[in-house]
Each structure stands twice: as C-alpha cells, then as structure tokens.
Design a protein around this motif. Structure first.
Motif, mmCIF file in Angstrom:
data_model
loop_
_atom_site.group_PDB
_atom_site.id
_atom_site.type_symbol
_atom_site.label_atom_id
_atom_site.label_comp_id
_atom_site.label_asym_id
_atom_site.label_seq_id
_atom_site.Cartn_x
_atom_site.Cartn_y
_atom_site.Cartn_z
ATOM 1 N N TYR A 5 3.164 48.652 37.610
ATOM 2 C CA TYR A 5 2.082 49.041 36.701
ATOM 3 C C TYR A 5 2.041 50.567 36.561
ATOM 4 O O TYR A 5 1.931 51.101 35.453
ATOM 5 C CB TYR A 5 0.743 48.515 37.221
ATOM 6 C CG TYR A 5 -0.421 48.755 36.282
ATOM 7 C CD1 TYR A 5 -0.920 47.723 35.489
ATOM 8 C CD2 TYR A 5 -1.019 50.004 36.179
ATOM 9 C CE1 TYR A 5 -1.981 47.936 34.624
ATOM 10 C CE2 TYR A 5 -2.070 50.229 35.310
ATOM 11 C CZ TYR A 5 -2.552 49.194 34.542
ATOM 12 O OH TYR A 5 -3.600 49.418 33.675
ATOM 13 N N GLU B 265 3.926 44.906 42.313
ATOM 14 C CA GLU B 265 3.268 44.803 41.003
ATOM 15 C C GLU B 265 2.508 46.072 40.662
ATOM 16 O O GLU B 265 2.537 46.538 39.523
ATOM 17 C CB GLU B 265 2.328 43.593 40.962
ATOM 18 C CG GLU B 265 3.057 42.272 40.855
ATOM 19 C CD GLU B 265 2.108 41.108 40.626
ATOM 20 O OE1 GLU B 265 0.933 41.331 40.270
ATOM 21 O OE2 GLU B 265 2.548 39.967 40.804
ATOM 22 N N SER B 266 1.812 46.631 41.643
ATOM 23 C CA SER B 266 1.064 47.859 41.410
ATOM 24 C C SER B 266 2.012 49.025 41.133
ATOM 25 O O SER B 266 1.738 49.863 40.266
ATOM 26 C CB SER B 266 0.158 48.173 42.602
ATOM 27 O OG SER B 266 -0.768 49.184 42.269
ATOM 28 N N VAL C 213 -3.089 46.242 38.127
ATOM 29 C CA VAL C 213 -2.804 44.824 37.929
ATOM 30 C C VAL C 213 -4.086 44.017 38.118
ATOM 31 O O VAL C 213 -4.836 44.237 39.075
ATOM 32 C CB VAL C 213 -1.743 44.350 38.953
ATOM 33 C CG1 VAL C 213 -1.457 42.865 38.786
ATOM 34 C CG2 VAL C 213 -0.467 45.162 38.798
ATOM 35 N N GLY C 214 -4.368 43.122 37.186
ATOM 36 C CA GLY C 214 -5.556 42.284 37.284
ATOM 37 C C GLY C 214 -6.808 42.911 36.708
ATOM 38 O O GLY C 214 -7.860 42.289 36.675
ATOM 39 N N PHE C 215 -6.702 44.151 36.251
ATOM 40 C CA PHE C 215 -7.836 44.826 35.619
ATOM 41 C C PHE C 215 -7.470 45.113 34.173
ATOM 42 O O PHE C 215 -7.127 44.221 33.441
ATOM 43 C CB PHE C 215 -8.219 46.095 36.403
ATOM 44 C CG PHE C 215 -8.739 45.797 37.782
ATOM 45 C CD1 PHE C 215 -10.048 45.421 37.971
ATOM 46 C CD2 PHE C 215 -7.898 45.867 38.885
ATOM 47 C CE1 PHE C 215 -10.539 45.121 39.244
ATOM 48 C CE2 PHE C 215 -8.364 45.580 40.161
ATOM 49 C CZ PHE C 215 -9.685 45.202 40.337
#
Length: 196
Positions: free
Chosen positions: A136, A132-133, A100-102
């Motif tokens: 993902y 979230e992770s 997440v975020g990458f």
C-alpha cells in the motif's frame, strides 16, 4: 494516551512548521476526522474553520460534541466520493486512514481536488508492519509522485518519524521502541493551474 497515538499532534506540528498564513482565516477540511483530535490540536494553534468527514456516524457524533466543526459529513472514502467542493479549502488534512482496509490510494486525488489552488494537503500515515501495508505504501508514494509529475501539486516536505503510534501487534515484552511504529508525513501544495 490511547495506543500512544501521537499521530495527530505529530502531523499538526509538521503542518505548522511549513505553514505561513493567518490560521483564523484558513478553511480546513479534516478528512477521516474521527472524534476530532486533529481539529482540537489545530484549534490550539489558532485555526477556527473546520469541516470534518468520517465514515463512522458514532465518530461524527463525538466530533460534533467538540464544537470545533461548522459542518460534519458522513462518507465512506473510496466507494463514495469525498463530499467536498472542488478548490474550497486552504488546508486539507488526513491522519491515519491511508492503509489497507481503510481508504484506497485513489483518495489522494480527491484531497488535492478539494484544496484551493496554492492550498496545502497534509497526510500522516502509520507504517504498519506486513506485506500488504508495505505494498500500500509503495502504491501511495507512486501515486503521490505521479500527481506531482502531472503538475497537480508540488511536494513541500516529506519525512519519516519514529513513535507515530503504538504497534497493536507488538509482543507484550517489547521495548518501548519496538512497541511503536514509525509514520510518514507528506505535505503538498496544490498547483495554481485550474483542475482538469
């Protein structure tokens, strides 16, 4: 070692245990190459031909200083296409950017596209804590399986390893085991069928 970041060496060892070629002849695409830790570890095993891709100009400047890369490319994975020709690399490796975020999950299809038929795609990913992770990871593993079902590649190996890296969210009084997160390592071989 910064954040006990064992991920690059762990992923390289995982690749090596499943690799049976002549390292000096192999074309390697190092995606999310950062400062060049993966190329450094692979160079020590005899690999010599690296192209690196990263979203940070500062990281690419550090990677350039290593002297390992014959080319370095700036690209933000997801919003921008992976700057790699189709079917050009014997090994495509990505360590640490799938979260997440990458980079979005969709990037794994681009990794597969960049590999030669019969080439290897090696991925190392930390199991960061949080909903979230976790979501993902589920989406990633669903996509990896879907690509296998579609005949794009076949799984060579996959495993979970402890001590992937230090958990930046760990409590200050955490034990060494509690202070680290595990990681998942995935290795796929691209099918010999032409890209569709």
């Amino acid at each position: 070692m910064v954040l006990k970041y064992r991920a690059p060496q762990m992923t390289i060892n995982f690749l090596k245990s499943n690799f049976s070629g002549v390292p000096e002849q192999v074309q390697v695409l190092d995606v999310a190459c950062g400062s060049g830790l993966v190329a450094k570890g692979m160079f020590e095993l005899g690999f010599r031909n690296f192209v690196g891709v990263d979203s940070s100009k500062a990281m690419l400047e550090l990677a350039a200083q290593t002297g390992f890369y014959r080319d370095l490319k700036l690209a933000l994975l997801g919003p921008e296409p992976l700057p790699a020709p189709t079917g050009a690399y014997d090994v495509v490796i990505l360590v640490g950017a799938l979260d997440v975020g990458f980079a979005p999950v969709s990037v794994v299809r681009e990794l597969c596209q960049a590999a030669k038929p019969g080439g290897l795609v090696c991925i190392g990913r930390g199991n960061h804590k949080g909903v979230e992770s976790d979501r993902y990871k589920t989406e990633l593993e669903t996509e990896l399986q879907l690509m296998e079902d579609e005949g794009l590649w076949s799984r060579v190996d996959a495993r979970e390893e402890d001590g992937y890296m230090m958990d930046v969210k760990a409590e200050t009084n955490a034990t060494p085991e509690e202070a680290c997160i595990s990681g998942n390592l995935y290795l796929y071989r691209k099918s010999n069928a032409p890209d569709g």
